[in-house]
Scaffold this motif. Structure first.
Motif, mmCIF file in Angstrom:
data_model
loop_
_atom_site.group_PDB
_atom_site.id
_atom_site.type_symbol
_atom_site.label_atom_id
_atom_site.label_comp_id
_atom_site.label_asym_id
_atom_site.label_seq_id
_atom_site.Cartn_x
_atom_site.Cartn_y
_atom_site.Cartn_z
ATOM 1 N N TYR A 1 -5.721 6.080 2.924
ATOM 2 C CA TYR A 1 -4.320 5.804 3.152
ATOM 3 C C TYR A 1 -3.461 7.108 2.908
ATOM 4 O O TYR A 1 -3.689 7.837 1.856
ATOM 5 N N GLY A 2 -2.699 7.458 3.898
ATOM 6 C CA GLY A 2 -1.841 8.809 3.787
ATOM 7 C C GLY A 2 -2.671 10.000 4.541
ATOM 8 O O GLY A 2 -1.931 10.891 4.665
ATOM 9 N N ARG A 3 -3.939 9.753 4.412
ATOM 10 C CA ARG A 3 -4.683 11.156 5.324
ATOM 11 C C ARG A 3 -5.041 11.046 6.574
ATOM 12 O O ARG A 3 -5.352 11.983 7.394
ATOM 13 N N SER A 4 -4.585 9.764 7.135
ATOM 14 C CA SER A 4 -5.014 9.396 8.625
ATOM 15 C C SER A 4 -4.424 8.308 8.895
ATOM 16 O O SER A 4 -3.832 7.392 8.076
ATOM 17 N N SER A 5 -4.253 7.966 10.314
ATOM 18 C CA SER A 5 -3.344 6.587 10.879
ATOM 19 C C SER A 5 -4.204 5.485 10.434
ATOM 20 O O SER A 5 -5.253 5.423 10.092
ATOM 21 N N THR A 6 -3.198 4.571 10.124
ATOM 22 C CA THR A 6 -3.567 3.119 9.810
ATOM 23 C C THR A 6 -4.005 2.492 10.990
ATOM 24 O O THR A 6 -4.576 1.274 10.699
ATOM 25 N N GLU A 7 -3.331 2.715 12.145
ATOM 26 C CA GLU A 7 -3.702 1.981 13.459
ATOM 27 C C GLU A 7 -5.321 1.536 13.661
ATOM 28 O O GLU A 7 -5.722 0.453 13.897
ATOM 29 N N PRO A 8 -6.186 2.629 13.534
ATOM 30 C CA PRO A 8 -7.586 2.274 13.973
ATOM 31 C C PRO A 8 -8.107 1.309 12.877
ATOM 32 O O PRO A 8 -8.961 0.614 13.323
ATOM 33 N N TYR A 9 -7.774 1.580 11.551
ATOM 34 C CA TYR A 9 -8.352 0.365 10.481
ATOM 35 C C TYR A 9 -7.623 -0.943 10.839
ATOM 36 O O TYR A 9 -8.451 -1.719 10.808
ATOM 37 N N LYS A 10 -6.623 -0.944 11.320
ATOM 38 C CA LYS A 10 -5.877 -2.367 11.612
ATOM 39 C C LYS A 10 -6.665 -2.859 12.695
ATOM 40 O O LYS A 10 -7.068 -4.028 12.899
ATOM 41 N N ASP A 11 -7.083 -2.211 13.736
ATOM 42 C CA ASP A 11 -7.734 -2.632 14.740
ATOM 43 C C ASP A 11 -9.257 -3.062 14.572
ATOM 44 O O ASP A 11 -9.731 -4.111 14.870
ATOM 45 N N LEU A 12 -9.657 -2.353 13.921
ATOM 46 C CA LEU A 12 -10.934 -2.719 13.174
ATOM 47 C C LEU A 12 -11.214 -4.091 12.260
ATOM 48 O O LEU A 12 -12.002 -5.027 12.582
ATOM 49 N N VAL A 13 -10.048 -4.179 11.658
ATOM 50 C CA VAL A 13 -9.804 -5.341 10.583
ATOM 51 C C VAL A 13 -9.720 -6.554 11.542
ATOM 52 O O VAL A 13 -10.370 -7.634 11.503
ATOM 53 N N GLU A 14 -8.763 -6.371 12.725
ATOM 54 C CA GLU A 14 -8.803 -7.536 13.640
ATOM 55 C C GLU A 14 -10.027 -7.806 14.325
ATOM 56 O O GLU A 14 -10.324 -8.992 14.619
ATOM 57 N N ILE B 1 -5.238 -10.397 3.519
ATOM 58 C CA ILE B 1 -5.629 -9.190 4.107
ATOM 59 C C ILE B 1 -4.539 -8.635 5.312
ATOM 60 O O ILE B 1 -4.172 -7.664 5.594
ATOM 61 N N ASP B 2 -4.131 -9.738 6.100
ATOM 62 C CA ASP B 2 -3.374 -9.712 7.092
ATOM 63 C C ASP B 2 -1.867 -8.779 6.437
ATOM 64 O O ASP B 2 -1.184 -7.997 7.106
ATOM 65 N N SER B 3 -1.552 -9.515 5.320
ATOM 66 C CA SER B 3 -0.276 -9.111 4.645
ATOM 67 C C SER B 3 -0.646 -7.523 4.184
ATOM 68 O O SER B 3 0.375 -6.691 4.205
ATOM 69 N N TYR B 4 -1.626 -7.492 3.637
ATOM 70 C CA TYR B 4 -2.320 -5.890 3.119
ATOM 71 C C TYR B 4 -1.951 -4.827 4.301
ATOM 72 O O TYR B 4 -1.432 -3.891 4.053
#
Length: 219
Positions: A79-92, A132-135
């Motif tokens: 967190y803070g070192r790369s975009s969070t969007e790829p992680y969001k997509d992976l979690v989904e 986790i969705d909230s996180y």
């Protein structure tokens, strides 16, 4: 002359009866064998559909759930070192896989215990997913890493509960599948034994009839 003809007719009837009996026994053996094979095939198909596929679905769901936890942890670490969007997509993606596998698993439920395990797993996963969705939403929204840590830490109890539920569901399904396969093997042995018994009886009857026919012909 008439007496001789009558005796020949009696012998002929006995011969026809003997050969007809042997033929019927042969047909009976064939039908028993075919019926036994059909029963075994049906039992094996049922075992595969309801038990082995259930094990596969529960294993896939558990694996996807484990991967989702790894992605959630990676999101916090990076967190803070790369975009969070790829992680969001992976979690989904992983959550979607879990939901899909649970849905297909529901079609293989075999008894009340299996159903209770499934419901417990589904509920535990839903509760974990909500946290986790909230996180993830907080991460995408730019919350502080401390806040993310607090949310991640608060989800640990529910993550452990969901993990235990997945393992219990998979373990029970595997146990039931093993028992069912053992029962199928036992059924196969019983059917083979019945067919073998019919064969022995038919051979015995054939030998007895052959002996009687031989005595009649000798007489």
């Amino acid at each position: 002359m008439m007496k001789k003809r009558l005796e020949n007719m009696k012998i002929s009837r006995k011969l026809r009866f003997g050969f007809l009996t042997v033929t019927l026994l042969g047909v009976l053996i064939g039908l028993a064998g075919i019926g036994g094979m059909l029963i075994m095939l049906q039992a094996q198909q049922t075992s595969y559909e309801k038990y082995m596929r259930g094990v596969q679905y529960s294993t896939n769901a558990e694996a996807a759930f484990a991967r989702s936890k790894g992605v959630v942890k990676d999101l916090y670490i990076n967190y803070g070192r790369s975009s969070t969007e790829p992680y969001k997509d992976l979690v989904e993606t992983q959550f979607s896989t879990v939901s899909q596998q649970l849905f297909t698993y529901s079609k293989t439920i075999c008894d009340s215990t299996d159903e209770a395990n499934f419901n417990a797993t589904k509920t535990a996963f839903a509760n974990y997913k909500t946290l986790i969705d909230s996180y993830v939403s907080a991460a995408v929204g730019g919350s502080s890493q401390t806040e993310l840590y607090n949310q991640l830490y608060s989800s640990k109890t529910q993550a452990d509960a969901a993990d235990a539920a997945f393992k219990a569901m998979s373990a029970y399904k595997s146990e039931v599948a093993a028992n069912q396969l053992a029962a199928t093997r036992t059924l196969s042995l019983v059917i083979i034994g019945i067919v073998a018994l019919i064969i022995v009886l038919s051979l015995t009857v054939a030998l007895v009839l052959s002996g009687k026919i031989s005595r009649i012909i000798s007489h």
